[in-house]
Design a protein around this motif. Structure first.
Motif, PDB file in Angstrom:
ATOM      1  N   ASP A 242       0.813  -1.216   0.000  1.00  0.00           N
ATOM      2  CA  ASP A 242       0.000   0.000   0.000  1.00  0.00           C
ATOM      3  C   ASP A 242       0.845   1.264   0.000  1.00  0.00           C
ATOM      4  OD1 ASP A 242      -2.202  -1.653   0.140  1.00  0.00           O
ATOM      5  OD2 ASP A 242      -2.243  -1.636   2.339  1.00  0.00           O
ATOM      6  N   LYS A 243       2.142   1.129  -0.281  1.00  0.00           N
ATOM      7  CA  LYS A 243       3.077   2.251  -0.344  1.00  0.00           C
ATOM      8  C   LYS A 243       3.225   2.957   1.011  1.00  0.00           C
ATOM      9  CE  LYS A 243       3.697   1.499  -4.680  1.00  0.00           C
ATOM     10  NZ  LYS A 243       4.969   0.875  -5.152  1.00  0.00           N
ATOM     11  N   GLU A 244       3.037   2.222   2.091  1.00  0.00           N
ATOM     12  CA  GLU A 244       3.252   2.765   3.423  1.00  0.00           C
ATOM     13  C   GLU A 244       4.677   2.455   3.875  1.00  0.00           C
ATOM     14  OE1 GLU A 244       0.356   1.015   5.925  1.00  0.00           O
ATOM     15  OE2 GLU A 244      -1.350   2.112   5.051  1.00  0.00           O
ATOM     16  N   ILE A 245       5.339   3.435   4.471  1.00  0.00           N
ATOM     17  CA  ILE A 245       6.729   3.274   4.897  1.00  0.00           C
ATOM     18  C   ILE A 245       6.787   2.367   6.125  1.00  0.00           C
ATOM     19  CG2 ILE A 245       8.766   4.469   5.774  1.00  0.00           C
ATOM     20  CD1 ILE A 245       7.957   6.879   4.139  1.00  0.00           C
ATOM     21  N   LEU A 246       7.725   1.417   6.109  1.00  0.00           N
ATOM     22  CA  LEU A 246       7.938   0.488   7.219  1.00  0.00           C
ATOM     23  C   LEU A 246       9.170   0.929   8.010  1.00  0.00           C
ATOM     24  CD1 LEU A 246       7.390  -2.905   5.329  1.00  0.00           C
ATOM     25  CD2 LEU A 246       5.712  -1.542   6.576  1.00  0.00           C
ATOM     26  N   GLY A 247       8.978   1.249   9.281  1.00  0.00           N
ATOM     27  CA  GLY A 247      10.110   1.647  10.116  1.00  0.00           C
ATOM     28  C   GLY A 247      11.026   0.475  10.411  1.00  0.00           C
ATOM     29  N   ILE A 248      12.347   0.707  10.364  1.00  0.00           N
ATOM     30  CA  ILE A 248      13.353  -0.353  10.559  1.00  0.00           C
ATOM     31  C   ILE A 248      13.939  -0.209  11.958  1.00  0.00           C
ATOM     32  CG2 ILE A 248      15.457  -1.388   9.660  1.00  0.00           C
ATOM     33  CD1 ILE A 248      14.848  -0.082   6.984  1.00  0.00           C
ATOM     34  N   THR A 249      13.969  -1.307  12.704  1.00  0.00           N
ATOM     35  CA  THR A 249      14.494  -1.302  14.071  1.00  0.00           C
ATOM     36  C   THR A 249      15.739  -2.159  14.238  1.00  0.00           C
ATOM     37  OG1 THR A 249      12.968  -3.100  14.626  1.00  0.00           O
ATOM     38  CG2 THR A 249      12.237  -0.848  15.087  1.00  0.00           C
ATOM     39  N   SER A 250      16.060  -3.028  13.277  1.00  0.00           N
ATOM     40  CA  SER A 250      17.241  -3.898  13.397  1.00  0.00           C
ATOM     41  C   SER A 250      17.746  -4.243  12.008  1.00  0.00           C
ATOM     42  CB  SER A 250      16.912  -5.178  14.184  1.00  0.00           C
ATOM     43  OG  SER A 250      15.820  -5.860  13.595  1.00  0.00           O
ATOM     44  N   LEU A 251      19.020  -4.619  11.940  1.00  0.00           N
ATOM     45  CA  LEU A 251      19.687  -4.902  10.665  1.00  0.00           C
ATOM     46  C   LEU A 251      20.622  -6.080  10.840  1.00  0.00           C
ATOM     47  CD1 LEU A 251      20.675  -4.170   7.734  1.00  0.00           C
ATOM     48  CD2 LEU A 251      22.306  -2.624   8.840  1.00  0.00           C
ATOM     49  N   GLU A 252      20.699  -6.923   9.822  1.00  0.00           N
ATOM     50  CA  GLU A 252      21.654  -8.022   9.801  1.00  0.00           C
ATOM     51  C   GLU A 252      22.263  -8.126   8.415  1.00  0.00           C
ATOM     52  OE1 GLU A 252      23.237  -9.589  11.718  1.00  0.00           O
ATOM     53  OE2 GLU A 252      23.826 -11.551  10.966  1.00  0.00           O
ATOM     54  N   TYR A 253      23.596  -8.143   8.365  1.00  0.00           N
ATOM     55  CA  TYR A 253      24.330  -8.302   7.105  1.00  0.00           C
ATOM     56  C   TYR A 253      25.475  -9.259   7.349  1.00  0.00           C
ATOM     57  CZ  TYR A 253      27.185  -7.340   2.989  1.00  0.00           C
ATOM     58  OH  TYR A 253      27.930  -7.474   1.858  1.00  0.00           O
TER      59      TYR A 253
END
Length: 606
Positions: A336-347
């Protein structure tokens, strides 16, 4: 005095001798053995009944005077109390000191730094007559030791058939090596932890307060690099513009450090320089609009590129050589083109140099793929959203970590449980831990054992899970802090674990051999468990699809049955009308064909 030597009537002499005149004066007192009394002898005996009380009959008046008590709690303490109040003594401050030997154990007359004087001194020793005798004695001692070693072959292999296996230590325990306390007077959270890539005891810790509007203008902004061998004082200070929310060492250049700040700015430090200020920082106009929650160095030719994430939904790629603007960016949105907030990252490079796993505020993970192209803009897209079914968390995904051995599987923590996912199954997780009473705030995998992972709770408890031995519950739990655990990271060697808490205290915990030594065939067994659960979950998804379609068919049938009869009559009438029209059309066609046949016969007759 009771002794076997005094059981007869032999006299006992007690002497009192003065220290000033030992040989001139003494006093003697003689007593017989019978005057000492009877010796005490302890032995086992039968039980002796002192008094017996008969039981009262049921319903008697004496029984009504008493109330039956179901539970009874009695505290017994045999330790005498010497004080009425407790007092907390001050902390013992230790300061590490050492000695450096430069010249060695040379005599004072000889200067160890000059080679010529040392050679002359050695020549004088070798010219001495006793030198040869001393060398002979040393050779005799060494010869005896060599003969003993040759008699018994210490390196002999007794089990050549491979039937002998060393005993595996499966005991699971932890021990706190040291505690790293925030030097500031104001209470701050230990948000991010990062071990030094060379495997030494150094660790970078960022301190800030992530709660909304809980940080004042007077809150200190410094973060520190610690050495666990000297835990009393930090090894290096880091002074950013705003409090640091995350820190990350460069895996290629170990002296380089990148960090994300509370105001959204990204900074770069070189710990070889004496200054604690950042070497360069990003422009706030082109930075994140929210605090930087996490960042990682990514695989690149220069080894200077990194990526940062925030709750504004952006992934920003940076080059620490030119840190003013990001070199690339991508915003995560749903259908729906709504922005999703990011709280964690893994690379993780082993999991794919172009894959970025992120945890969202909505509770489900997202897989982003970025392919860099030479002299062209990079190709970025959302490869998978792991929420097509029912598997997301009820709260934000606090942490997301890939398995270091089987990189296609990863775990997330949020709400009250930990969920393990597979990249091939997008609808639901393949494994879910049991729900705990406290919220889960952090997690990490063991760097040695693929089936062991750790989880931290908001009540300060750390749970250790071992999939290799038990999947239903944690194999070990330990209380590390009175404050909620914020982050945890395992050491490269797998024998240590760093656990940060909201009170600013970071505990360095050592792991036993049962937790830091890989078990027999553990890699294959854990992979088999993951694959089995993945297949089971895929079959369950197919069954859910079949059940959903069956429910849809039943709903359609009910909808048709609920229509009025008039509509059914209209439908039948329309059907009869269409049949009638078709019959008329068919009759017309037959008549036309008959007329053609008659005309053809007439022409043939003529």
């Amino acid at each position: 005095r009771k002794s076997r030597a005094f059981r007869g009537r032999r006299p006992l002499q007690l002497r009192a001798v003065s220290t000033r005149a030992m040989s001139l004066l003494y006093f003697s007192n003689t007593r017989e053995r019978k005057d000492f009394g009877k010796p005490v002898v302890f032995h086992d005996s039968k039980n002796l009944l002192l008094q017996s009380f008969p039981a009262e009959p049921t319903g008697s008046e004496s029984e009504k005077q008493w109330v039956q008590k179901r539970y009874s709690t009695i505290e017994i303490d045999c330790t005498p109390e010497y004080a009425q109040h407790t007092a907390d003594t001050g902390n013992l401050v230790q300061k590490p000191e050492g000695c450096l030997f430069v010249n060695g154990a040379w005599p004072k007359k000889i200067k160890g730094g000059e080679v010529t004087e040392r050679q002359r001194y050695l020549q004088r020793l070798m010219a001495d007559k006793s030198y040869g005798d001393q060398v002979k004695k040393i050779c005799e001692t060494a010869g005896t030791s060599i003969k003993q070693n040759n008699t018994i072959n210490l390196y002999e292999q007794y089990f050549n058939d491979g039937g002998f296996f060393p005993v595996e230590d499966t005991t699971m325990s932890t021990d706190t090596i040291c505690v790293l306390k925030d030097p500031s007077d104001e209470k701050r959270h230990a948000n991010s932890l990062c071990w030094h890539p060379d495997g030494s005891g150094k660790i970078a810790i960022s301190y800030s307060v992530m709660q909304f509007q809980k940080m004042s203008d007077a809150t200190p902004v410094k973060s520190y690099i610690w050495d666990i061998r000297h835990p009393n004082e930090p090894d290096f200070e880091i002074t950013p513009q705003s409090p640091l929310c995350c820190l990350q060492f460069n895996p290629k250049t170990h002296d380089h450090l990148a960090g994300g700040m509370y105001n959204g700015v990204v900074g770069f430090w070189d710990i070889r320089k004496e200054s604690s200020r950042p070497v360069s920082s990003s422009n706030i106009e082109f930075s994140h609009r929210d605090p930087v929650f996490d960042m990682r160095y990514v695989s690149s030719r220069s080894g200077t590129e990194c990526v940062s994430v925030s709750t504004d939904g952006q992934l920003l790629w940076w080059d620490t050589r030119k840190l003013e603007k990001p070199i690339d960016k991508f915003t995560i949105t749903n259908e729906d083109k709504e922005i999703l907030g990011i709280t964690s990252l893994e690379y993780l490079t082993e999991g794919g140099p172009t894959k970025y796993l992120v945890g969202t505020e909505q509770g489900f993970p997202v897989l982003v793929e970025r392919k860099a192209k030479k002299d062209q803009p990079s190709e970025k897209k959302i490869k998978a959203i792991f929420n097509q079914g029912h598997g997301g968390h009820f709260s934000a995904s606090r942490a997301i970590k890939r398995n270091p051995v089987h990189t296609s599987f990863f775990c997330t923590v949020g709400d009250w449980c930990t969920k393990i996912w597979s990249e091939e199954n997008l609808k639901s997780p393949i494994m879910i831990t049991s729900y705990s009473k406290a919220y889960l705030s952090s997690t990490c995998w063991s760097t040695i054992r693929p089936g062991v992972f750790f989880t931290g709770k908001t009540d300060g408890t750390m749970d250790i899970w071992d999939i290799y031995s038990k999947q239903s519950e944690a194999v070990f739990s330990v209380k590390l802090s009175e404050s909620p655990i914020t982050n945890m990271v395992a050491h490269k060697s797998g024998t240590m674990l760093a656990v940060g808490a909201e009170d600013g205290v970071t505990s360095i915990v050592s792991l036993s051999k049962g937790l830091s030594t890989i078990q027999r065939d553990e890699k294959d067994v854990v992979l088999e468990i993951f694959e089995r659960e993945k297949k089971r979950e895929s079959k369950l998804d197919k069954m859910r699809i079949i059940e959903r379609k069956a429910r849809e068919r039943e709903a359609k049938k009910k909808l048709r049955a609920s229509k009025p009869k008039a509509a059914e009559d209209n439908g039948e009438a329309a059907k009869e009308k269409s049949i009638k029209v078709a019959d008329e059309h068919w009759e017309d066609m037959l008549k036309m064909l008959q007329a053609r046949a008659e005309r053809a016969e007439k022409k043939a007759a003529n």
